[in-house]
Design a protein around this motif. Sequence first.
Motif, PDB file in Angstrom:
ATOM      1  N   GLU A  28      35.430 -38.027 -13.073  1.00  7.72           N
ATOM      2  CA  GLU A  28      34.940 -39.355 -12.710  1.00  7.72           C
ATOM      3  C   GLU A  28      33.810 -39.840 -13.607  1.00  7.72           C
ATOM      4  N   THR A 155      26.295 -38.781  -4.170  1.00  9.02           N
ATOM      5  CA  THR A 155      27.588 -38.278  -3.720  1.00  9.02           C
ATOM      6  C   THR A 155      27.951 -37.022  -4.489  1.00  9.02           C
ATOM      7  N   PHE A 158      33.272 -34.214  -5.720  1.00  4.49           N
ATOM      8  CA  PHE A 158      34.497 -34.112  -4.927  1.00  4.49           C
ATOM      9  C   PHE A 158      34.682 -35.351  -4.061  1.00  4.49           C
ATOM     10  N   ASP A 159      33.618 -35.772  -3.364  1.00  6.31           N
ATOM     11  CA  ASP A 159      33.716 -36.952  -2.509  1.00  6.31           C
ATOM     12  C   ASP A 159      33.926 -38.217  -3.318  1.00  6.31           C
ATOM     13  N   ALA A 161      35.485 -38.528  -6.144  1.00  7.99           N
ATOM     14  CA  ALA A 161      36.874 -38.570  -6.588  1.00  7.99           C
ATOM     15  C   ALA A 161      37.806 -39.001  -5.466  1.00  7.99           C
ATOM     16  N   ARG A 162      37.439 -38.696  -4.223  1.00  6.63           N
ATOM     17  CA  ARG A 162      38.272 -39.060  -3.066  1.00  6.63           C
ATOM     18  C   ARG A 162      37.978 -40.466  -2.559  1.00  6.63           C
ATOM     19  N   GLY A 163      36.992 -41.131  -3.142  1.00  7.81           N
ATOM     20  CA  GLY A 163      36.666 -42.484  -2.721  1.00  7.81           C
ATOM     21  C   GLY A 163      35.763 -42.560  -1.513  1.00  7.81           C
ATOM     22  N   VAL A 164      35.101 -41.459  -1.164  1.00  2.00           N
ATOM     23  CA  VAL A 164      34.170 -41.461  -0.034  1.00  2.00           C
ATOM     24  C   VAL A 164      32.917 -42.255  -0.415  1.00  2.00           C
TER      25      VAL A 164
END
Length: 217
Positions: A28, A155, A158-159, A161-164
């Motif tokens: 990202e 952030t 990992f989050d 990349a998941r769009g959190v």
Amino acid sequence: MDGTATDQFSMTAAELSFLLASGDRPGEAPRLLGLTDADRADAVLSAGIGSLLLRHLAAPVEGNRIDLAPAVAAVAAALHRPRAFVQVGLTADDHADGALLIDADRFRFLVGGRAYRCYDITPIAADTDVRDPLLAVADRFLHRHRPAVATFNATSAFDFARGVQPARTALSAAADGTWTVVGVDGTASAAADFDAAAALVRDELATMLLPSAQAQQ
């Protein structure tokens, strides 16, 4: 950047693009740095490696390979294996700026965008509380521009990349010299001066930031 280096240096977008393209996964980082698909074009990557060689930030070795200078190699390692990010957004009526903290466990550094698609790279020593350089970025901006706001978004890689949605806190300076901090839960708190406001932000960052910051408490 062995965990103790603190000297700032600069890199171009083409140089960073080359480093990202040289790894097994760009992740990202390109998006956070404002790099696009166009920055992966062969001409851009050629310009990146040429610039690194010209500035003696890399050296050719056997087998058509290159050796990166230690500081550049550390940046490359962090870009390929980030653990977490903190974005600092700085906005005023007539000005905007920002910085990005990339935490890769062994290597941490701040990236600040500058003119002509250049970036200032500031390593953060292993024994430094990461909240200190983040607040220093806000301090410089908020004392030059008022009214102004510094927003901190934290952030994990990992989050992200998941769009959190990242955890967020904001520090604002009004034209009349008053200060306000909006916490992660949306609660606004007034502060008498920057030091008092920064103390509130430090507490907020400790709940939302990296384990390395929490360990410094």
